[in-house]
Scaffold this motif. Structure first.
Motif, PDB file in Angstrom:
ATOM      1  N   LEU A 106       0.886  -1.082   0.136  1.00 48.86           N
ATOM      2  CA  LEU A 106       0.051   0.080   0.121  1.00 48.86           C
ATOM      3  C   LEU A 106       0.888   1.317  -0.077  1.00 48.86           C
ATOM      4  CD1 LEU A 106      -2.473   1.476   0.453  1.00 48.86           C
ATOM      5  CD2 LEU A 106      -2.273   1.471   2.924  1.00 48.86           C
ATOM      6  N   GLY A 107       1.937   1.208   0.901  1.00 57.00           N
ATOM      7  CA  GLY A 107       2.649   2.299   0.906  1.00 57.00           C
ATOM      8  C   GLY A 107       3.373   2.701  -0.285  1.00 57.00           C
ATOM      9  N   SER A 108       3.988   1.803  -0.980  1.00 58.57           N
ATOM     10  CA  SER A 108       4.666   1.786  -2.264  1.00 58.57           C
ATOM     11  C   SER A 108       3.610   2.144  -3.331  1.00 58.57           C
ATOM     12  CB  SER A 108       5.281   0.093  -2.582  1.00 58.57           C
ATOM     13  OG  SER A 108       6.190  -0.045  -1.772  1.00 58.57           O
ATOM     14  N   ASN A 109       2.620   1.783  -3.289  1.00 62.03           N
ATOM     15  CA  ASN A 109       1.508   1.976  -4.412  1.00 62.03           C
ATOM     16  C   ASN A 109       1.110   3.527  -4.372  1.00 62.03           C
ATOM     17  OD1 ASN A 109       1.344  -0.483  -5.469  1.00 62.03           O
ATOM     18  ND2 ASN A 109      -0.445  -0.969  -4.325  1.00 62.03           N
ATOM     19  N   CYS A 110       1.264   4.189  -2.971  1.00 58.06           N
ATOM     20  CA  CYS A 110       0.885   5.522  -2.809  1.00 58.06           C
ATOM     21  C   CYS A 110       1.799   6.516  -2.691  1.00 58.06           C
ATOM     22  CB  CYS A 110      -0.235   5.594  -1.510  1.00 58.06           C
ATOM     23  SG  CYS A 110      -1.511   4.651  -1.851  1.00 58.06           S
ATOM     24  N   GLY A 111       3.289   5.912  -2.991  1.00 54.98           N
ATOM     25  CA  GLY A 111       4.333   6.781  -2.932  1.00 54.98           C
ATOM     26  C   GLY A 111       4.654   7.108  -1.243  1.00 54.98           C
ATOM     27  N   LEU A 112       4.387   6.545  -0.364  1.00 56.68           N
ATOM     28  CA  LEU A 112       4.665   6.656   1.071  1.00 56.68           C
ATOM     29  C   LEU A 112       5.999   6.090   1.395  1.00 56.68           C
ATOM     30  CD1 LEU A 112       1.185   5.880   2.578  1.00 56.68           C
ATOM     31  CD2 LEU A 112       1.820   7.761   1.242  1.00 56.68           C
ATOM     32  N   LYS A 113       6.792   6.765   2.607  1.00 54.01           N
ATOM     33  CA  LYS A 113       7.773   5.915   2.975  1.00 54.01           C
ATOM     34  C   LYS A 113       7.225   4.730   3.929  1.00 54.01           C
ATOM     35  CE  LYS A 113      10.297  10.363   3.744  1.00 54.01           C
ATOM     36  NZ  LYS A 113       9.314  10.967   3.064  1.00 54.01           N
ATOM     37  N   THR A 114       7.802   3.816   4.031  1.00 60.51           N
ATOM     38  CA  THR A 114       7.282   2.158   4.551  1.00 60.51           C
ATOM     39  C   THR A 114       8.594   1.775   5.614  1.00 60.51           C
ATOM     40  OG1 THR A 114       8.611   1.176   2.710  1.00 60.51           O
ATOM     41  CG2 THR A 114       6.138   1.685   2.496  1.00 60.51           C
ATOM     42  N   LEU A 115       7.845   1.315   6.496  1.00 63.99           N
ATOM     43  CA  LEU A 115       8.607   0.623   7.766  1.00 63.99           C
ATOM     44  C   LEU A 115       8.049  -0.517   8.266  1.00 63.99           C
ATOM     45  CD1 LEU A 115      10.597   0.834  10.262  1.00 63.99           C
ATOM     46  CD2 LEU A 115       9.012   2.158  11.413  1.00 63.99           C
ATOM     47  N   LEU A 116       8.785  -1.753   8.105  1.00 60.37           N
ATOM     48  CA  LEU A 116       8.126  -3.037   8.568  1.00 60.37           C
ATOM     49  C   LEU A 116       8.405  -3.135   9.992  1.00 60.37           C
ATOM     50  CD1 LEU A 116       7.154  -5.888   7.459  1.00 60.37           C
ATOM     51  CD2 LEU A 116       9.637  -6.539   7.410  1.00 60.37           C
ATOM     52  N   THR A 117       7.624  -3.770  10.689  1.00 65.93           N
ATOM     53  CA  THR A 117       7.962  -4.167  11.963  1.00 65.93           C
ATOM     54  C   THR A 117       7.729  -5.829  11.914  1.00 65.93           C
ATOM     55  OG1 THR A 117       7.245  -4.111  14.444  1.00 65.93           O
ATOM     56  CG2 THR A 117       5.502  -3.720  12.698  1.00 65.93           C
ATOM     57  N   LEU A 118       8.468  -6.402  12.716  1.00 63.28           N
ATOM     58  CA  LEU A 118       8.793  -7.717  13.027  1.00 63.28           C
ATOM     59  C   LEU A 118       7.771  -8.385  13.884  1.00 63.28           C
ATOM     60  CD1 LEU A 118      12.464  -7.901  12.246  1.00 63.28           C
ATOM     61  CD2 LEU A 118      10.688  -7.810  10.450  1.00 63.28           C
ATOM     62  N   THR A 119       7.044  -7.672  14.528  1.00 61.44           N
ATOM     63  CA  THR A 119       6.133  -8.322  15.690  1.00 61.44           C
ATOM     64  C   THR A 119       4.941  -9.088  15.029  1.00 61.44           C
ATOM     65  OG1 THR A 119       5.092  -6.098  15.660  1.00 61.44           O
ATOM     66  CG2 THR A 119       6.827  -6.741  17.275  1.00 61.44           C
ATOM     67  N   GLY A 120       4.888  -9.177  13.653  1.00 55.24           N
ATOM     68  CA  GLY A 120       3.787  -9.983  12.941  1.00 55.24           C
ATOM     69  C   GLY A 120       3.935 -10.900  11.853  1.00 55.24           C
ATOM     70  N   VAL A 121       3.485 -10.575  10.879  1.00 55.06           N
ATOM     71  CA  VAL A 121       3.405 -11.648   9.769  1.00 55.06           C
ATOM     72  C   VAL A 121       5.032 -11.801   8.961  1.00 55.06           C
ATOM     73  CG1 VAL A 121       2.582 -12.674   7.477  1.00 55.06           C
ATOM     74  CG2 VAL A 121       1.133 -11.655   9.386  1.00 55.06           C
ATOM     75  N   SER A 122       5.163 -10.606   8.411  1.00 50.83           N
ATOM     76  CA  SER A 122       6.550 -10.836   7.422  1.00 50.83           C
ATOM     77  C   SER A 122       7.786 -10.698   8.353  1.00 50.83           C
ATOM     78  CB  SER A 122       6.275  -9.824   6.300  1.00 50.83           C
ATOM     79  OG  SER A 122       5.224 -10.058   5.735  1.00 50.83           O
ATOM     80  N   SER A 123       9.147 -11.351   7.482  1.00 51.65           N
ATOM     81  CA  SER A 123      10.327 -11.256   8.104  1.00 51.65           C
ATOM     82  C   SER A 123      11.224 -10.543   7.028  1.00 51.65           C
ATOM     83  CB  SER A 123      10.719 -12.705   7.977  1.00 51.65           C
ATOM     84  OG  SER A 123      10.927 -13.135   6.807  1.00 51.65           O
ATOM     85  N   VAL A 124      12.341 -10.169   7.530  1.00 50.65           N
ATOM     86  CA  VAL A 124      13.322  -9.457   6.641  1.00 50.65           C
ATOM     87  C   VAL A 124      13.653 -10.516   5.544  1.00 50.65           C
ATOM     88  CG1 VAL A 124      15.549  -8.566   6.694  1.00 50.65           C
ATOM     89  CG2 VAL A 124      14.207  -8.093   8.609  1.00 50.65           C
TER      90      VAL A 124
END
Length: 306
Positions: A253-271
């Motif tokens: 969503l962030g990429s689609n809208c031109g936003l800066k994006t931050l992943l937190t590792l407390t949920g589903v996805s990993s590095v």
């Protein structure tokens, strides 16, 4: 992996990022809470961001609660939040029907009581909430009584989803002028302890397969959810940060809208997931690579306490 993408966010870099944004969008489950427990430090992060003049919003694909229900849940966890700052797919679907589709007539709703409430708040009549039991034979199912005022089928999370509901949606969607909207395509709902249950995407795909039509979805990663926030609060894309735990919804969503994006590792996805997308060479998967990552949003707290 390029240092310009998926960098660990720490130290002075946190302050630089926060100084570059005026607004922050947070996903909810897996980011600020897990189940009924707040992520340690999350409430302090949200509250300190607001104290420092940042505008904070909450965007979730979960359609099982109204904005008010989410605000009450968060307030009970110690978050400083108002109903107007919450954007769930129950609410956004109602907005989409009203402002984009300009629906005239009723909605056949496969969804929750929360979705019913959000439709009613928008003045949109509906039918379909609750169980729809099988009666008669197959010939009867093919000729099931339909409400002639129904002009749209909306599919969200529905614990009463059934063959008869799918059949009734199929019959409505056989009318080519009937609108078709889904809240989101998440195929599973992660639970505590590594467990999960089927998500709304499974129900939506079943109806799409039956009707041989593809729904327009309003939830992440589609732009409409951000558009809901931006149109109401005048959020500037270039000075907005999207924080989430899922690459395929939040970060995309962030990429689609031109936003800066931050992943937190407390949920589903990993590095490792992000690195796999980066190595793939696939343009669509590149959109799922975050600008930064943290172990938890609590990692932002030291920079906010200064």
């Amino acid at each position: 992996m390029s240092a310009s993408k998926c960098s660990r966010l720490s130290g002075a870099l946190i302050e630089q990022l926060l100084d570059s944004v005026d607004s922050v969008l947070f996903d909810c489950d897996g980011v600020i809470w897990r189940g009924d427990q707040a992520i340690p430090g999350a409430a302090q992060v949200i509250n300190r961001l607001k104290e420092k003049g940042k505008r904070v919003f909450f965007v979730t694909n979960n359609s099982s609660k109204t904005r008010r229900m989410y605000a009450e849940k968060m307030s009970g966890m110690g978050f400083n939040v108002s109903e107007e700052e919450v954007f769930g797919t129950a609410y956004c679907s109602a907005v989409y029907l009203k402002t984009v589709c300009h629906v005239e007539g009723k909605v056949y709703l496969i969804g929750s009581d929360a979705m019913r409430q959000e439709l009613e708040a928008m003045g949109i009549p509906h039918t379909g909430v609750g169980a729809d039991h099988i009666v008669g034979r197959q010939a009867d199912w093919a000729n099931v009584p339909l409400d002639p005022e129904v002009k749209a089928v909306v599919v969200g999370f529905d614990e009463h989803f059934s063959y008869m509901k799918m059949n009734r949606a199929f019959q409505y969607l056989s009318q080519r002028d009937c609108l078709f909207v889904g809240t989101n395509r998440d195929t599973k709902l992660p639970l505590e302890g590594g467990k999960a249950v089927p998500g709304t995407g499974c129900l939506l795909q079943a109806v799409e397969t039956a009707a041989q039509r593809r729904a327009q979805t309003v939830g992440k990663p589609h732009r409409f959810m951000f558009d809901c926030v931006a149109s109401k609060f005048g959020v500037e894309r270039g000075r907005c940060l999207m924080v989430g735990d899922r690459l395929d919804t939040d970060i995309l969503l962030g990429s689609n809208c031109g936003l800066k994006t931050l992943l937190t590792l407390t949920g589903v996805s990993s590095v490792a997931d992000a690195e796999a997308h980066q190595r793939s060479g696939c343009p669509e998967r590149q959109g799922m690579v975050p600008d930064y990552y943290v172990d938890s949003i609590a990692d932002l707290l030291p920079a906010l306490q200064g």
